[in-house]
Design a protein around this motif. Structure first.
Motif, PDB file in Angstrom:
ATOM      1  N   THR A 154       0.892  -1.169   0.093  1.00 30.75           N
ATOM      2  CA  THR A 154       0.124   0.055  -0.075  1.00 30.75           C
ATOM      3  C   THR A 154       0.823   1.309   0.016  1.00 30.75           C
ATOM      4  O   THR A 154       2.191   1.138   0.278  1.00 30.75           O
ATOM      5  CB  THR A 154      -0.968   0.000   1.240  1.00 30.75           C
ATOM      6  OG1 THR A 154      -0.041   0.000   2.521  1.00 30.75           O
ATOM      7  CG2 THR A 154      -1.863  -1.221   1.349  1.00 30.75           C
ATOM      8  N   LYS A 156       0.166   5.406   0.997  1.00 33.36           N
ATOM      9  CA  LYS A 156      -0.818   6.676   1.241  1.00 33.36           C
ATOM     10  C   LYS A 156      -0.574   7.859   0.649  1.00 33.36           C
ATOM     11  O   LYS A 156       0.716   8.331   0.976  1.00 33.36           O
ATOM     12  CB  LYS A 156      -1.029   6.565   2.722  1.00 33.36           C
ATOM     13  CG  LYS A 156      -1.636   5.246   3.311  1.00 33.36           C
ATOM     14  CD  LYS A 156      -2.072   5.588   4.571  1.00 33.36           C
ATOM     15  CE  LYS A 156      -2.643   4.348   5.171  1.00 33.36           C
ATOM     16  NZ  LYS A 156      -2.541   3.895   6.762  1.00 33.36           N
ATOM     17  N   THR A 234      -5.619   6.067  -0.624  1.00 34.21           N
ATOM     18  CA  THR A 234      -4.734   4.772  -0.239  1.00 34.21           C
ATOM     19  C   THR A 234      -4.789   4.130  -1.612  1.00 34.21           C
ATOM     20  O   THR A 234      -5.624   3.550  -2.216  1.00 34.21           O
ATOM     21  CB  THR A 234      -4.885   4.200   0.871  1.00 34.21           C
ATOM     22  OG1 THR A 234      -4.966   4.955   2.075  1.00 34.21           O
ATOM     23  CG2 THR A 234      -4.088   2.850   0.975  1.00 34.21           C
ATOM     24  N   THR A 236      -3.499   0.533  -3.413  1.00 32.29           N
ATOM     25  CA  THR A 236      -3.089  -0.978  -3.009  1.00 32.29           C
ATOM     26  C   THR A 236      -2.529  -1.726  -4.163  1.00 32.29           C
ATOM     27  O   THR A 236      -3.479  -1.749  -5.054  1.00 32.29           O
ATOM     28  CB  THR A 236      -4.109  -1.463  -2.403  1.00 32.29           C
ATOM     29  OG1 THR A 236      -4.525  -0.702  -0.927  1.00 32.29           O
ATOM     30  CG2 THR A 236      -3.772  -2.707  -1.624  1.00 32.29           C
TER      31      THR A 236
END
Ligand code: NAG
Ligand code: NAG
Ligand code: NAG
Ligand code: NAG
Ligand code: NAG
Ligand code: NAG
Ligand code: NAG
Ligand code: NAG
Ligand code: NAG
Ligand code: NAG
Length: 815
Positions: A154, A156, A234, A236
């Motif tokens: 991930t 952010k 976010t 992923t």
């Protein structure tokens, strides 16, 4: 003796049934291990090659050589075999040495006192709070050097936090090395391999389906990467696997290569698929600013047209790091420095390249506006327009560009007017001529082919009649296990096929409404006795549909074969077919947008069932508005399986000599070459979707000057940015606009010229449900441009035939 053996076996079983959980009382002590429930993964202690240090790791339990997918105490090894992995007093999962010192901890800050860790069958070690069952921590959130299915990396945007894969320092030292892999979410998300914090490889931007800097990357969710984005910025990166028995892994080696492997069950070994970076040109920024890398040339680096090496000596000694500089200033620069403005700058097109780093996304909806946006801002030095991303603009130096033999994207670089070839007008003439000549030649080819195929078909049809004798048919019927209804019963039910009960004309005969003695309403399709045609389709339909059951497929209740009479009995649909609503000025008002969307959704689900979910793979081949029936609640049901083809498990595409279907709904590869696949159904679905959104028939544009079909009209309006023009005025309402536009976008994706560009029906469903948020921009639609020569001829000849909208025709017969 026997008892002893049994006892031994019992102990074996006891030992074999290893546990998969760690609790404070059930810890793992070197050299013990725990095994996941399905025996896929093992967690225990190990020493790397040429090392005596002990580490806790997870590996594939049955594969050799052992492949570690995770290491816990990678930076703090145990120097003897006294280690344990257990749950500590504060609820954390820990690795302790003989002196009870903590070498590694899951380090969950809000520790709970009672927790347990379980090794899952996908290789994930999950720590849970026993009380609430909440996940506190999992090994997938703290990856080592290996990415396996279901693992996620991930990033952010807001905080800059990332989870990264990080390499081992050496094959005998798992401690964190200098290389890492992860997403860079700033601008357009892309993945990088870094050495410390310096990029050494870049995948190119993600377009919603693939990284556009990796040519040949397979699209969408099949054994590969996908990027998801949530509302909080976010991103992923997920490794998906569509096939449970496919085991792939991506390993970042200690020397910075990202290797793809898969497990070959036959040979019992890992098979190497490929690696990134794959060659010298893949190395980030190899040729410096404004340099292009081409692996086929020697030397591999060259400056773009209009640029020259910044330092010629350095460049010639093959040190390309300083890159290239512009030879002649752009118009803006000339103005800025008080020179003569001169002629306006232009763009140099670089075909099939990996686009440079630092792309910015602009909101331009077409290639034209993208170009204008770039042209109108002096700081913009390049643009590219790509499906799924749309407009990319560059402000800084162009770095990390390489040329691909095919794939990649086309990049337009801003150059001073004097640097450009200004032979464009003569080029236009040449291109124009080529197109015209090409069109004529292809038209002639198509014409010849149709003739030949039609001829063949005639012959085949004649032999078909003889082949399909009664006994074969009886076999098929028995096999289909379909209730047989007697002729007198159906005669009674339909009042002797009273014309008043006629519902319409299906492909190969009239359809009547009937009522059985028990009150059930039915629809009876009666094969035309006279022609003898359609026998094959009749049997096909019986065999295909009797095996299917789905809410969005019409149900076959039975059939009747007696003497000359052949009939199919369906459940009765009180609202007839979709075309009766959609193309009727009054009744169309009953279909508001919500209803239309439900219908689209239902058709999709029916199609998905045909393509994927039923035990068979079925291509319908004749999807159109008149084959979508509506029940009393206007729920759609796909009908008419006369043309459907059943595919074997791994067949994807077939050729047919009999091109059957309906004009306007046939994909080009099917209409012209007889090739059909899921994607030809997707094409028909796309046409249907455009019809539903616009309330107009695809074939209602004959007399129009500029476009020959709804597809052409939609494509044209789309490119002009006038999407509203496509929408049926009856449903036009600002609150649905986004959704309707989205559907039109999807429709255009489905009718793209090339079958491989069209989405699968499962992707379409994800798009409709907004699981896929950013839709790709459609590429050129099929039949969007008017082929004047071909079109006039066929439309003149066929106008009458096609104007009967319910009739399925064979394109070949149309000659
Ligand atoms: C292990 O050590 C031996 C002997 O020093 C060496 O030949 C071998 O290459 C080493 N293996 C690895 C993987 O480093
Ligand atoms: C192993 O490490 C511990 C400290 O972690 C140290 O006290 C001990 O002496 C070491 N043993 C050996 C054999 O190096
Ligand atoms: C545990 O987490 C805290 C903050 O959450 C951090 O400061 C600390 O360094 C971590 N300790 C270890 C051993 O990772
Ligand atoms: C932790 O949970 C287990 C299982 O529910 C229970 O047997 C045990 O008593 C609990 N221990 C504590 C300290 O709460
Ligand atoms: C990684 O960086 C180190 C120094 O920072 C350098 O010595 C090494 O050559 C680099 N490796 C690669 C593959 O770029
Ligand atoms: C975004 O963050 C908020 C607060 O942390 C959370 O409640 C919400 O569920 C998150 N949204 C998504 C889509 O993850
Ligand atoms: C799934 O993967 C296995 C092993 O790679 C392969 O043999 C099999 O054909 C695949 N199945 C499908 C449906 O792709
Ligand atoms: C290449 O040129 C750069 C910039 O002048 C310099 O810093 C670097 O040392 C050179 N590299 C080599 C291998 O000569
Ligand atoms: C050009 O684009 C840059 C970067 O987006 C922006 O800062 C600047 O204001 C733009 N200039 C003009 C004249 O639009
Ligand atoms: C762009 O390249 C030029 C010439 O190599 C260099 O002087 C300049 O610093 C570079 N700018 C950026 C933002 O990298």
């Amino acid at each position: 003796m026997v008892a002893l053996l049994l006892l031994l076996c019992f102990f074996c079983l006891q030992l074999g049934a290893a546990r998969d959980t760690i609790t404070s009382s059930q810890y793992v002590k070197d050299p013990d291990a725990i095994v996941s429930a399905g025996n896929k993964f093992k967690l225990g202690f190990f020493s790397p090659v040429n090392s005596t240090n002990r580490y806790v790791g997870i590996w594939f339990s049955s594969f050799t050589p052992i492949t570690r997918v995770w290491v816990a105490n990678r930076n703090k090894p145990l120097n003897d075999s006294s280690g344990v992995m257990t749950i500590s007093g504060d609820g954390n999962l820990v690795v302790l040495n003989g002196q009870k010192e903590t070498l590694w901890s899951s380090n969950v800050s809000n520790g709970v006192s009672n927790s347990s860790a379980r090794l899952m069958d996908d290789g994930n070690l999950v720590l849970r709070d026993i009380g609430s069952g909440n996940r506190l921590w999992e090994s997938f959130q703290e990856p080592s050097d290996t990415m396996i299915t279901n693992m996620r990396l991930t990033a952010k945007v807001r905080t800059g936090e990332k989870t990264l894969l990080s390499s081992w320092r050496s094959p005998s030292d798992p401690s964190i090395g200098t290389f890492s892999v992860g997403i860079d979410p700033v601008r357009i998300p892309q993945c990088f391999i870094w050495n410390h914090s310096h990029p050494i490889y870049r995948t190119g931007p993600w377009n919603g389906q693939v990284f556009i800097g990796i040519p040949g990357m397979n699209s969408v969710n099949i054994n590969g990467f996908d990027i998801e984005q949530d509302g909080n910025g976010t991103f992923t990166l997920i490794l998906n696997s569509a096939n449970e028995s496919y085991i792939g892994s991506f390993v970042l080696s200690y020397d910075g290569n990202f290797n793809e492997l898969y497990w070959d069950y036959g040979k019992e070994e890992w098979v190497y698929v490929g690696r990134l970076p794959n060659d010298e040109c893949d190395v980030y920024g190899k040729c410096g600013s404004f340099g292009i890398c081409n692996a086929k040339y020697s030397p591999i680096c060259s400056c773009m047209k209009g640029f020259e090496p910044k330092d010629a000596d350095e460049w010639n000694s093959r040190n390309w790091t300083s890159g290239c500089v512009r030879r002649r200033p752009m118009q803006c620069e000339r103005i800025q420095y008080g020179g003569e403005p001169g002629k306006e700058d232009g763009f140099l097109k670089l075909r099939t390249v990996k686009v440079p780093d630092f792309a910015d996304r602009s909101l331009a909806v077409s290639e034209q506006t993208c170009r204008e946006n770039c042209m109108n801002n002096c700081s913009c030095i390049a643009y590219a327009y790509y499906t799924g991303i749309r407009c990319m603009l560059w402000w800084e130096n162009l770095t990390d560009i390489r040329k691909f033999p095919s794939g990649g994207a086309d990049l337009y670089v801003r150059l001073a007017y004097s640097e450009l070839d200004n032979r464009t007008t003569s080029m236009k003439v040449i291109i124009g001529l080529t197109v015209v000549v090409g069109a004529i030649i292809s038209a002639i080819c198509v014409f010849c082919m149709w003739r030949r195929i039609a001829h063949y078909r005639e012959r085949k049809k004649r032999s078909m009649k003889i082949l399909l004798d009664e006994s074969m048919m009886q076999d098929d019927l028995n096999q289909a296990k379909l209730p047989l209804l007697s002729l007198p019963k159906l005669v009674a039910a339909t009042n002797n096929f009273d014309i008043a009960n006629k519902l319409g004309q299906g492909g190969f005969g009239p359809v009547y409404k009937g009522r059985l003695p028990d009150g059930q309403e039915i629809a009876v399709k009666r094969l035309s006795r006279a022609s003898g045609q359609g026998l094959e389709e009749f049997m096909n339909e019986v065999v295909v549909i009797s095996k299917l059951q789905h809410r969005n497929l019409v149900r076959l209740l039975g059939c009747c074969v007696e003497g000359e009479e052949k009939m199919l009995v369906y459940e009765y649909m009180p609202n007839k077919s979709l075309d009766a609503f959609l193309f009727d000025p009054l009744r169309k008002q009953l279909l508001d947008w919500n209803k239309r969307f439900d219908i689209v959704d239902g058709i999709c689900r029916g199609l998905l069932y045909l393509h994927r979910d039923s035990r068979l793979k079925i291509i319908h081949r004749d999807l159109k508005a008149s084959n979508i029936l509506l029940d009393e609640n206007l729920n759609p049901k796909i009908s008419d399986f006369g043309m459907a083809r059943i595919f074997g498990g791994n067949e994807d595409q077939a050729n047919t000599i009999r091109v059957v279907g309906t004009y306007g709904y046939m994909s080009p590869e099917y209409a012209i070459q007889g090739r059909f696949s899921e994607k030809s159904d997707v094409f028909s679905f796309g046409v249907l979707l455009l019809e539903i959104a616009s309330g107009r028939k695809n074939t209602s544009f004959y007399d129009c000057e500029q476009v020959s079909s709804l597809i052409g009209f939609a494509w044209k309006s789309w490119n002009e940015g006038n999407i509203g023009a496509i929408v049926d005025p009856v449903i036009s309402n600002p609150s649905f606009e986004v959704e309707v536009f989205r559907c039109i976008n999807i429709g255009l994706l489905c009718v793209q010229e090339l079958a491989r560009d069209r989405p699968t029906i499962s992707t379409v469903i994800s798009m409709l449900n907004s699981e896929i948020v950013d839709l790709p921009a459609p590429k050129q639609s099929a039949f969007a441009e008017r082929f004047s020569y071909l079109d006039k001829e066929s439309s003149e000849q066929n106008k009458q035939r096609y104007s009967i909208n319910n009739v399925s025709i064979t394109a070949l017969e149309a000659r």
